[in-house]
Design an enzyme around this catalytic site. Structure first.
Site, PDB file in Angstrom:
ATOM      1  N   ASP A   1       3.514  27.660  -8.174  1.00 16.91           N
ATOM      2  CA  ASP A   1       2.820  28.132  -9.369  1.00 16.91           C
ATOM      3  C   ASP A   1       3.823  28.196 -10.509  1.00 16.91           C
ATOM      4  OD1 ASP A   1       1.466  29.751 -11.402  1.00 16.91           O
ATOM      5  OD2 ASP A   1      -0.016  30.134  -9.828  1.00 16.91           O
TER       6      ASP A   1
ATOM      7  N   ALA B   1     -10.967  23.083  -7.578  1.00 18.11           N
ATOM      8  CA  ALA B   1     -10.618  23.723  -8.843  1.00 18.11           C
ATOM      9  C   ALA B   1     -11.508  23.197  -9.967  1.00 18.11           C
ATOM     10  CB  ALA B   1      -9.135  23.493  -9.146  1.00 18.11           C
ATOM     11  N   ARG B   2     -11.029  22.187 -10.686  1.00 20.36           N
ATOM     12  CA  ARG B   2     -11.796  21.560 -11.757  1.00 20.36           C
ATOM     13  C   ARG B   2     -11.690  20.048 -11.615  1.00 20.36           C
ATOM     14  NH1 ARG B   2     -14.056  25.581 -12.175  1.00 20.36           N
ATOM     15  NH2 ARG B   2     -14.483  26.888 -14.005  1.00 20.36           N
TER      16      ARG B   2
ATOM     17  N   ASP C   1     -14.931  19.065  -4.197  1.00 18.18           N
ATOM     18  CA  ASP C   1     -16.060  19.915  -4.580  1.00 18.18           C
ATOM     19  C   ASP C   1     -16.394  19.718  -6.043  1.00 18.18           C
ATOM     20  OD1 ASP C   1     -17.970  22.153  -4.209  1.00 18.18           O
ATOM     21  OD2 ASP C   1     -16.597  23.220  -5.562  1.00 18.18           O
TER      22      ASP C   1
ATOM     23  N   GLU D   1     -19.200  15.479 -13.754  1.00 17.36           N
ATOM     24  CA  GLU D   1     -20.224  15.959 -12.828  1.00 17.36           C
ATOM     25  C   GLU D   1     -21.644  15.664 -13.299  1.00 17.36           C
ATOM     26  OE1 GLU D   1     -19.195  20.036 -12.004  1.00 17.36           O
ATOM     27  OE2 GLU D   1     -17.283  19.461 -11.091  1.00 17.36           O
TER      28      GLU D   1
ATOM     29  N   HIS E   1     -19.855  21.215  -6.524  1.00 16.07           N
ATOM     30  CA  HIS E   1     -19.265  22.347  -7.249  1.00 16.07           C
ATOM     31  C   HIS E   1     -19.824  23.682  -6.741  1.00 16.07           C
ATOM     32  CE1 HIS E   1     -17.287  23.436 -11.360  1.00 16.07           C
ATOM     33  NE2 HIS E   1     -17.083  24.383 -10.457  1.00 16.07           N
ATOM     34  N   ILE E   2     -19.741  23.882  -5.445  1.00 11.11           N
ATOM     35  CA  ILE E   2     -20.302  25.093  -4.831  1.00 11.11           C
ATOM     36  C   ILE E   2     -19.260  25.927  -4.100  1.00 11.11           C
ATOM     37  CG2 ILE E   2     -22.650  24.178  -4.598  1.00 11.11           C
ATOM     38  CD1 ILE E   2     -21.951  23.519  -1.642  1.00 11.11           C
TER      39      ILE E   2
END
Length: 314
Positions: free
Chosen positions: A174, A232-233, A257, A262, A289-290
């Site tokens: 991080d 994440a995104r 995901d 999208e 995206h769940i």
């Protein structure tokens, strides 16, 4: 702020558990989940606060129309829908509910990865067609793989805790933390993750710095073929780069995901080509995206939002 009742405009759909929480806190609200942007621009001036989820984009125009705005709450983890530079200049506190869905994200990440490693979706499709292939669906054990996590905030930490039961080494990186390693993950540099990881999982927000971070150059820097997980995104990972990695074998498989775009009916030609490959690949697991979208997190997000709001008001 305590001399008059605070009123919040709730511009996106929320779980109904939010409203009794606000009532108990004696905070006024107007719930308008179907509000258009023009309606938001026309009405936001009358409110002290704004709650959004995923529909509303808070840009400079919205802020200019909201002279009384004192805070913005996001029912979710990411803040990419909000112009943070503009809110910072105005001194408007922005808070999110990353704690609310972290457990859901961690469970979903592990579930997708186990599915991929054990060929569960692939084998399920085959058996339904009367195909009984055992050797072709022999899988791999998570405990023998080194997992690298990029991002060690709420979601990264929750994921590491869930991975700990499998006995696999977990490395975490991080950029914005110091001394963050713990009992579940060993602090590492990005270079160490690229040298050692068999699995890469993304737990970072979408920013100008992380947009399309997963590109050809990034993938090529890994020392060995790896599995990619993105909960994440979507715009963090170039779909075309992921496909090229899968085709070359540098990416052994992908759990996605989220997608770069999208809106599947509005893909660019390049995105459509990549998506067509992904949706037919046996070493790809896709969900819409769940990862953080459970029945429990839907309520927990509201609890976190209200708790943070009361902390700001106090």
């Amino acid at each position: 702020m305590s001399e008059k009742q605070i009123t919040i405009l709730i511009a996106d759909e929320m779980h109904p558990s939010l409203f009794p929480m606000l009532d108990e806190a004696k905070i006024g609200y107007h719930y308008a989940p179907n509000m258009t942007r023009q309606e938001l621009l026309a009405q936001i001036h009358a409110f002290d606060g704004l709650f959004i989820r995923s529909k509303t984009n808070v840009d400079q125009a919205i802020l200019d129309a909201a002279p009384a705005l004192q805070f913005i709450g996001r029912a979710g983890a990411g803040l990419d829908l909000i112009d943070l530079d503009a809110t910072q200049k105005r001194g408007i506190p922005v808070f999110h509910a990353g704690e609310g869905n972290r457990d859901a994200v961690g469970e979903h990440m592990v579930g997708m990865l186990l599915n991929l490693l054990a060929n569960i979706s692939k084998a399920d499709r085959e058996v339904r067609q009367g195909i009984w292939h055992r050797e072709e669906n022999r899988g791999y054990e998570l405990g023998n793989l080194t997992v690298g996590l990029i991002g060690y905030g709420n979601n990264g930490r929750a994921t590491a805790r869930r991975l700990s039961g499998f006995g696999c080494p977990v490395l975490c990186y991080d950029k914005y933390l110091t001394h963050y390693g713990d009992a579940y993950a060993q602090e590492a540099t990005l270079e160490q993750i690229m040298a050692q990881a068999d699995v890469l999982s993304l737990h970072i927000p979408l920013t100008s710095e992380t947009k399309l971070m997963i590109n050809d150059f990034f993938v090529d820097r890994f020392a060995k073929p790896f599995y990619l997980v993105n909960v994440a995104r979507g715009e963090i990972a170039s779909l075309s780069a992921v496909v090229r990695g899968l085709q070359s074998g540098k990416i052994r498989g992908a759990c996605l995901d989220v997608l770069e775009n999208e809106k599947l009916s509005k893909l660019t030609p390049e995105q459509q080509t990549a998506f067509d490959y992904l949706r037919t690949a046996n070493n790809v697991v896709l969900t819409p995206h769940i990862a953080g979208w459970t029945h429990e997190s839907y309520v927990r997000i509201n609890e976190v939002l209200v708790r943070q709001l009361l902390a700001i008001l106090s």
